[in-house]
Design an enzyme around this catalytic site. Structure first.
Site, mmCIF file in Angstrom:
data_model
loop_
_atom_site.group_PDB
_atom_site.id
_atom_site.type_symbol
_atom_site.label_atom_id
_atom_site.label_comp_id
_atom_site.label_asym_id
_atom_site.label_seq_id
_atom_site.Cartn_x
_atom_site.Cartn_y
_atom_site.Cartn_z
ATOM 1 N N ASP A 45 116.474 -64.914 -39.619
ATOM 2 C CA ASP A 45 117.146 -63.635 -39.394
ATOM 3 C C ASP A 45 116.573 -62.573 -40.328
ATOM 4 O OD1 ASP A 45 118.803 -64.466 -37.337
ATOM 5 O OD2 ASP A 45 120.389 -65.119 -38.700
ATOM 6 N N GLU A 126 123.763 -54.367 -42.319
ATOM 7 C CA GLU A 126 124.797 -53.659 -43.061
ATOM 8 C C GLU A 126 124.246 -52.724 -44.125
ATOM 9 O OE1 GLU A 126 123.115 -56.240 -45.111
ATOM 10 O OE2 GLU A 126 124.724 -57.483 -44.311
HETATM 11 P P1 NAP Z 1 118.191 -63.495 -47.902
HETATM 12 O O1 NAP Z 1 118.875 -63.627 -49.217
HETATM 13 O O2 NAP Z 1 116.991 -64.319 -47.629
HETATM 14 O O3 NAP Z 1 119.237 -63.706 -46.682
HETATM 15 C C1 NAP Z 1 120.470 -64.194 -46.878
HETATM 16 C C2 NAP Z 1 120.887 -65.070 -45.698
HETATM 17 O O4 NAP Z 1 121.487 -64.246 -44.689
HETATM 18 C C3 NAP Z 1 119.750 -65.815 -45.020
HETATM 19 O O5 NAP Z 1 120.154 -67.160 -44.853
HETATM 20 C C4 NAP Z 1 119.618 -65.107 -43.681
HETATM 21 O O6 NAP Z 1 119.186 -65.968 -42.657
HETATM 22 C C5 NAP Z 1 121.055 -64.721 -43.427
HETATM 23 N N1 NAP Z 1 121.252 -63.667 -42.435
HETATM 24 C C6 NAP Z 1 120.592 -62.491 -42.285
HETATM 25 N N2 NAP Z 1 121.114 -61.784 -41.259
HETATM 26 C C7 NAP Z 1 122.111 -62.540 -40.733
HETATM 27 C C8 NAP Z 1 123.027 -62.349 -39.673
HETATM 28 N N3 NAP Z 1 123.036 -61.229 -38.947
HETATM 29 N N4 NAP Z 1 123.934 -63.330 -39.435
HETATM 30 C C9 NAP Z 1 123.971 -64.450 -40.174
HETATM 31 N N5 NAP Z 1 123.138 -64.690 -41.195
HETATM 32 C C10 NAP Z 1 122.227 -63.736 -41.476
HETATM 33 O O7 NAP Z 1 117.817 -61.984 -47.698
HETATM 34 P P2 NAP Z 1 117.078 -61.323 -46.472
HETATM 35 O O8 NAP Z 1 116.436 -62.376 -45.647
HETATM 36 O O9 NAP Z 1 116.262 -60.210 -46.992
HETATM 37 O O10 NAP Z 1 118.333 -60.742 -45.688
HETATM 38 C C11 NAP Z 1 119.151 -59.727 -46.209
HETATM 39 C C12 NAP Z 1 120.536 -59.994 -45.738
HETATM 40 O O11 NAP Z 1 121.120 -60.974 -46.583
HETATM 41 C C13 NAP Z 1 121.448 -58.816 -45.830
HETATM 42 O O12 NAP Z 1 121.402 -58.016 -44.683
HETATM 43 C C14 NAP Z 1 122.810 -59.478 -46.011
HETATM 44 O O13 NAP Z 1 123.516 -59.572 -44.787
HETATM 45 C C15 NAP Z 1 122.509 -60.871 -46.479
HETATM 46 N N6 NAP Z 1 123.201 -61.084 -47.740
HETATM 47 C C16 NAP Z 1 124.253 -61.930 -47.752
HETATM 48 C C17 NAP Z 1 125.008 -62.108 -48.907
HETATM 49 C C18 NAP Z 1 126.185 -63.025 -48.883
HETATM 50 O O14 NAP Z 1 126.466 -63.618 -47.843
HETATM 51 N N7 NAP Z 1 126.892 -63.138 -49.986
HETATM 52 C C19 NAP Z 1 124.667 -61.404 -50.064
HETATM 53 C C20 NAP Z 1 123.602 -60.550 -50.025
HETATM 54 C C21 NAP Z 1 122.862 -60.380 -48.841
HETATM 55 P P3 NAP Z 1 117.676 -66.511 -42.551
HETATM 56 O O15 NAP Z 1 117.562 -67.596 -43.563
HETATM 57 O O16 NAP Z 1 117.584 -67.003 -41.155
HETATM 58 O O17 NAP Z 1 116.731 -65.376 -42.837
#
Ligand code: NAP
Ligand code: MN
Length: 266
Positions: A45, A126
């Site tokens: 993703d 987001e």
């Molecule tokens: P990352 O740290 O590698 O990604 C975090 C995780 O979010 C990865 O496992 C990614 O899946 C998953 N992800 C991304 N979009 C998603 C969606 N629409 N639905 C479900 N899971 C999703 O960082 P990145 O690859 O640069 O992605 C940035 C995203 O990380 C941000 O948009 C944010 O949504 C997410 N994030 C989540 C948290 C949290 O949950 N606490 C905190 C910070 C950021 P893949 O492994 O398949 O790439």
């Protein structure tokens, strides 16, 4: 058919993108990095977020396809071994040559006003705003009326398709990605006898907007999908459902709730 492939950069994803180019050449597809009709993201993703931002100026003209080389993703829902089948579908040979169904998901538009000027951005997952050094203090208005004063770590405003990402980690609701709305979730608000916030996530429909006003001298961390920006001159951020949508080419059905079940429940 003009296409472009973007991969995560790990060996498996690189190999798959080479395989894709080979199969695509056999079908007479043309690689075009400037104006592709279809963009294939190979990885996860996170790779789709990169693909989206790489073609941010041409979103209405592109259909995206996501292939996952790790776990099942929400934007990356094709398996690596299905690549030949995907190419067959793309060349119109599959399913009676009907071509793909185009599925459109709403996006979030941001207008960031700083003392130095205003910029407009569009995100797929987001926007989050956090205090970089201290408790963040912001005023949140909904449709130009004061809603609440927020003190705490931050605020996350997500798209429906981003609701399964950061938003979900904050206790936000998973939304079906075709709903035209945005969701506001709190990140560790301070709630006591002096400070009060709603506490629960909020969903705003299209044509509503919310404004986040900085209410003290503060250094803030703004995140837009995978990108981070630290600034100390924020005035306000307006969030609304974008007038543009992202298109995904669906060559076979994979219902969203099945993806939710497979991704989170196994
Ligand atoms: P990352 O740290 O590698 O990604 C975090 C995780 O979010 C990865 O496992 C990614 O899946 C998953 N992800 C991304 N979009 C998603 C969606 N629409 N639905 C479900 N899971 C999703 O960082 P990145 O690859 O640069 O992605 C940035 C995203 O990380 C941000 O948009 C944010 O949504 C997410 N994030 C989540 C948290 C949290 O949950 N606490 C905190 C910070 C950021 P893949 O492994 O398949 O790439
Ligand atoms: Mn990334």
């Amino acid at each position: 058919m003009k296409y472009y492939v973007l991969d995560r950069g790990d060996q498996l994803s690189i190999d798959l993108s080479q395989q894709f180019h080979k199969l695509a050449a056999e079908k007479g597809f043309e690689m075009d990095s400037e104006s592709p009709e279809i963009v294939i993201s190979i990885g996860g993703d996170g790779t789709m977020l990169h693909a989206f931002h790489s073609f941010i100026d041409r979103i209405p003209e592109i259909a995206f396809v996501g292939v996952h080389t790790g776990h099942l993703g929400f934007y990356a829902d094709w398996k690596a071994q299905d690549l030949p089948k995907l190419i067959e579908f793309m060349s119109g040979a599959g399913e009676g040559g009907l071509g793909p169904k185009i599925v459109k998901y709403p996006l979030l538009e941001l207008e960031i006003e700083r003392k130095s000027g205003t910029s407009v951005h569009t995100v797929l997952n987001e926007f989050a705003i956090k205090g970089a050094e201290a408790t963040m203090v912001v005023q949140i208005d909904i449709n130009d009326e004061v809603f609440e004063m927020f003190r705490g770590d931050g605020i996350c405003v997500s798209t429906p398709s981003g609701s399964t990402a950061y938003n979900r980690g904050l206790g936000g609701a998973i939304m079906h990605p075709t709903l035209e709305a945005l969701q506001i979730a709190e990140i560790a608000s301070i709630n006591n006898r002096v400070f009060r916030t709603l506490g629960s996530p909020l969903v705003l429909p299209k044509h509503h907007h919310c404004d986040i006003y900085s209410r003290k001298e503060q250094r803030l961390l703004l995140t837009m999908d995978h990108r981070y920006l630290a600034i100390d001159d924020l005035v306000s951020v307006r969030c609304r459902v974008s007038s543009h949508k992202i298109s995904f080419a669906r060559y076979r059905p994979f219902p969203f709730w099945n993806r939710v079940r497979e991704a989170f429940l196994g």
